[in-house]
Design a protein around this motif. Sequence first.
Motif, PDB file in Angstrom:
ATOM      1  N   ARG A  93      36.953  41.459  49.973  1.00  0.00           N
ATOM      2  CA  ARG A  93      36.892  40.011  50.220  1.00  0.00           C
ATOM      3  C   ARG A  93      36.363  39.643  51.605  1.00  0.00           C
ATOM      4  O   ARG A  93      36.414  38.490  51.987  1.00  0.00           O
ATOM      5  N   ARG A  94      35.883  40.621  52.372  1.00  0.00           N
ATOM      6  CA  ARG A  94      35.346  40.286  53.690  1.00  0.00           C
ATOM      7  C   ARG A  94      33.846  39.987  53.653  1.00  0.00           C
ATOM      8  O   ARG A  94      33.282  39.603  54.660  1.00  0.00           O
ATOM      9  N   ILE A 141      31.798  34.846  52.055  1.00  0.00           N
ATOM     10  CA  ILE A 141      33.031  34.130  52.396  1.00  0.00           C
ATOM     11  C   ILE A 141      32.787  33.027  53.406  1.00  0.00           C
ATOM     12  O   ILE A 141      33.562  32.085  53.502  1.00  0.00           O
ATOM     13  N   GLN A 163      34.384  30.936  50.644  1.00  0.00           N
ATOM     14  CA  GLN A 163      35.631  31.703  50.681  1.00  0.00           C
ATOM     15  C   GLN A 163      36.342  31.629  49.327  1.00  0.00           C
ATOM     16  O   GLN A 163      36.753  32.633  48.764  1.00  0.00           O
ATOM     17  N   GLN A 164      36.458  30.424  48.813  1.00  0.00           N
ATOM     18  CA  GLN A 164      37.215  30.267  47.577  1.00  0.00           C
ATOM     19  C   GLN A 164      36.505  30.912  46.392  1.00  0.00           C
ATOM     20  O   GLN A 164      37.149  31.512  45.527  1.00  0.00           O
ATOM     21  N   LEU A 223      36.981  34.657  46.805  1.00  0.00           N
ATOM     22  CA  LEU A 223      38.335  35.073  46.437  1.00  0.00           C
ATOM     23  C   LEU A 223      38.471  35.096  44.918  1.00  0.00           C
ATOM     24  O   LEU A 223      39.142  35.955  44.352  1.00  0.00           O
ATOM     25  N   GLY A 283      38.358  37.204  58.193  1.00  0.00           N
ATOM     26  CA  GLY A 283      39.636  37.885  58.399  1.00  0.00           C
ATOM     27  C   GLY A 283      39.509  39.322  58.858  1.00  0.00           C
ATOM     28  O   GLY A 283      40.479  40.071  58.839  1.00  0.00           O
ATOM     29  N   CYS A 330      44.276  31.308  53.093  1.00  0.00           N
ATOM     30  CA  CYS A 330      44.609  32.586  53.739  1.00  0.00           C
ATOM     31  C   CYS A 330      43.387  33.483  53.817  1.00  0.00           C
ATOM     32  O   CYS A 330      42.670  33.642  52.839  1.00  0.00           O
ATOM     33  N   ILE A 331      43.140  34.050  55.003  1.00  0.00           N
ATOM     34  CA  ILE A 331      41.969  34.910  55.170  1.00  0.00           C
ATOM     35  C   ILE A 331      42.340  36.400  55.121  1.00  0.00           C
ATOM     36  O   ILE A 331      41.496  37.255  55.350  1.00  0.00           O
ATOM     37  N   GLY A 332      43.607  36.678  54.863  1.00  0.00           N
ATOM     38  CA  GLY A 332      43.994  38.080  54.699  1.00  0.00           C
ATOM     39  C   GLY A 332      43.792  38.931  55.929  1.00  0.00           C
ATOM     40  O   GLY A 332      43.459  40.103  55.834  1.00  0.00           O
TER      41      GLY A 332
END
Lengths: 636, 256, 225
Positions: free
Chosen positions: A70-71, A75, A165-166, A169, B68, B163-165
């Motif tokens: 998820r990085r 994002i 980001q969403q 995710l 993050g 939240c970016i973890g």
Amino acid sequence: MTKLESKVPAGHISEKWTNHKFNMKLVNPSNKRKYTIIVVGTGLAGASAAASFGELGYNVLAFTFHDSARRAHSIAAQGGINASKNYQNDGDSTFRLFYDTAKGGDFRAREANVYRLAEVSGNIIDQCVAQGVPFAREYGGLLDNRSFGGAQVSRTFYARGQTGQQLLLGAVSALNRQIDKGTVKLFTRREMLDVVIVDGQAKGIIVRNLVTGEIEKYAAHAVVLATGGYSNVFFLSTNAMNCNATAIWRAHKKGAFFGNPCFTQIHPTCLPLHGESQSKLTLMSESLRNDGRVWVSKKKNDMRHPNDIPEEERDYYLERKYPSYGNLAPRDISSRAAKEVCDEGRGVNGGDAVYLDFSDAIKRLGKKVIEERYGNLFEIYETITGENPYEVPMKIYPAPHYTMGGLWVDYNLMSTVPGLFVIGEANFSDHGANRLGASALMQGLADGYFVIPYTMGDYLATYKPAAVKTDHPEFEKAAKEVKDLTNKLLSIKGKRTVDDLHKQLGRIMWNKVGMARSEQGLKEAIQEIRQLREEFWKNVNIPGSGEDVNQTLERAGRLADYFELGELMAIDALHRNESCGGHFRVEYQYEDGEAKRDDENFSYVAAWEFKDVGNWELHKEQLVFEYVKPSVRSYK
Amino acid sequence: MEAKKLNLKLKIWRQKNSNSVGSFVDYDVQVSPDASFLEMLDELNNRLEANNEEPIVFESDCREGICGTCGLVINGHPHGPLPKIATCQLHMRNFKDGETIWVEPFRAKAFPVIKDLMVDRSGFDKILQAGGYISVNTGGAPDANSIPVPKDAASEAFDAAACIGCGACVAACKNASAMLFVSAKISHLGLLPQGQPERYIRVQRMIKVMDELGFGSCTNTYACEAECPKGISVTNIARMNRDYVRAKFTSKIAEV
Amino acid sequence: MGWFNTFINSSLGKKFIMALTGSFLIIFLIIHLIGNITLYFGPDAFNGYVKTLDVIKPLIRIIELVLLSAFIFHIFNGVRLWLENKQARPVTYKVNGSPENTTLFSRTMFVSGSVIFIFLVLHLGTFFWRFNVHDPQQLADSHQYYDIVVGFFQIWWYVLLYVIAMILLGFHLNHGFQSAFQTFGWNHKKYTPLIKKIGTAYAIIMAVGFASMPIYFFFFYGGNQ
């Protein structure tokens, strides 16, 4: 003779994809698990593709150089994602989204691909909502839309200023689900350093384990690259620090043609530079242009505080030059207009920045509404600059942001190497010479969720690629090449640092292969890049070893590729004697400074075949426009 | 027109690998107040590289506070002393000339140090892989507007989904507890209508994995909320507690 | 009952046990304080109160059993959590930012709890043991409860320990009260600020209420002559 076959299916544009889906061969469900697919990159395109393959029943090996899927830099996309849902009843349709995207790309994209993108755009929104992406909603509970640059309808779905980001995710959650089920195996902290080709087909990759330094080999029946764009060739860009071109570049050197490398996008709304130590440029979402007004002083070198410059002495140059689109003019046009006024010396304090002013919008809508729409962006701005945009106009300046160019792919998203697919920003893409806002997320997810799951099946069923093991000599050979390259880099032990050399390359690229390019500048750039590349290979210094974490080594490998890519970008820009989209050649402009496109001679995709370092062969894929007539792209 | 530079003394944690013992090393730096904290480290690393010394390993990527990846404990605070920002958004104008700055990695048993300031946060992904999703296959989704979601539910879900973890919650918590992170994920999905079918199985599975990974448990000190770069609320932890108790005591699904 | 074992051994379950037993102790303290207030009304009132408890001895014994298990579970779980939580961070920070991001009360639960535990042992030894085990019949007849209590409240070190323990009890309760609500999942934008205020008020009343007695008898009570 051209080696490029676009494989665009026959029929009316609105039926091409439907017919193609029907005509494609399928892999029997019980046979799918016999196939292994490698997906490199876990951004929107990679994560959605890997998850979809997993759902279909393939064995998937997914790779990312991050510590977590998820990085990935998807994002950071702020603004939104386009879809022709027409929820706003403002006349949107698949054809209109197709038309806007093709026109926005200055008629340098493949019509059929763009249409397909528009066609599946609605499904993306459905898919994301079902995954739990918290898009903005109206009080009635239905989805909200906003308008965006280059379009006259409101078709952009958004999740505050964090849409990327969403969506990521969401895609990563789908990926996680498949990891949980065991169909996908995720390898983190692995950087792809080569693709392995056996009997002319892509059969695997070589990666470096970024923690142990080990060179690892992975075999599969097909390889998908979803490794993003190459804006970091400029050193300063809005891309994340680790975004790089290495995966696509090494694939290019193994035979995949590179399409339109000179098509890079400069984003108009970024924060200006603060000094030499600047490591990257921060993007401010383009959505800000919905309510912000862009202006500079009418005077040169105006040192006054912006709030002291009276209304009549301000030049709202976008509204003046492009009355019907105003502040929402497409990115390339806005960026160039900013550069023009700054070159005239009318930028902020005579420097490289223009104002983006919200005072009118705050007067009209109230601070609360503005806060609701852009609150987090304003906060980011204040954190970075120390200035409050509710009171003082923002300062913005263009920055490299997105690369429309990338590996050439056919309609099935397969490169010139059979079995090597390229999706998302990494391919030469559907955006032509310029990408509209909120279209990158759309393309990444369209490729990953709705295109490649079909076309991959067709490839596997048609080619029936044989299984290869990693002890095959080609794997050994590729691994050895990678190891040799690593050792070579480590053994130079020169005097200059990687960042130092990268910054120098970036300056050449920004000044001569950036927003405005000239024949002379490009020729100089090619020479300078070559010299700098030679210096790099003689004089770079990389401390440490290759046997554990070595971030300098990682960056050096990427920089080595940027020298070659940068040269190709300049060569491509030099050969394209026209101005279109993000590619602006100062020799080719109308008297009022607008880009002068040359459809007669340059209505093609330039696909470059790698022969040797510094030596490429040009192949052309002619672009045929049957449904949109190329016109002068006027936003006046 | 750069502002006057700041002279700072850095005390940075250096550790060769996960098996070795680390220690602080002193560095003197001069930096522009407009530079970010990580740009200061970039400059320092560039200097070290020029002297053929091994640069300080730290992670960062987007440098916009959203991916993050970055995360340093600066003077005892994850992401530095300012609220609601990630390390990459911290600028040097917030420090005084002559100041000493301590830089440490996130410390937790579940986040072992890989090298210097780089830690392994893969535990977070293991938790997410144990149910942090809505089971929907590509292509099977109904029209997006067929599921109305009340604006405030969507908004509350978003607050949790922001939240970016990064792991700052774990780093800040005196117990190295991951509950803010886990509860944010559970809340994001649990607040939306789409997330209801798996709500009670999800919370059980995710907490089971969280417990196995060696994170501490919550003692409601709320350091996590105070240090979270995205301001994730501890209300999410309360919601997770409630869902978990309900799942254990009333749900009919088999033991997980 | 496998699910129940899983529950109480999970991190959330352990918290839940802390909150549940803590809540019971919170209620117990209210009753305990109300009873003790009779001390202020002289020997007859206090001795009468103790005698009344004697009359309903079987009921009291049941309550005491519940109370005992609440204490045991609260302490056992507290120590277990403390140990596990310490293991969750084997290498500690050189610079600790917790004074800025947490309250003193929340950080010191183990310390305040430990002191309260020491006090509890002493407290049970001095009063509970004497009242119940050490020849209670004679005590009941002679109505000496009051004298015993007041007697202890004349010993300076005992009073000091008592007062310190009560201050720490206040600390413990101030965090524990609102913490229990959070653990039960009752966190609401509208009510949580109020709950926190009530918790603080409760903690102050308990600490001041219990501590006032030894202070009163030490400084202001002329003795039993």
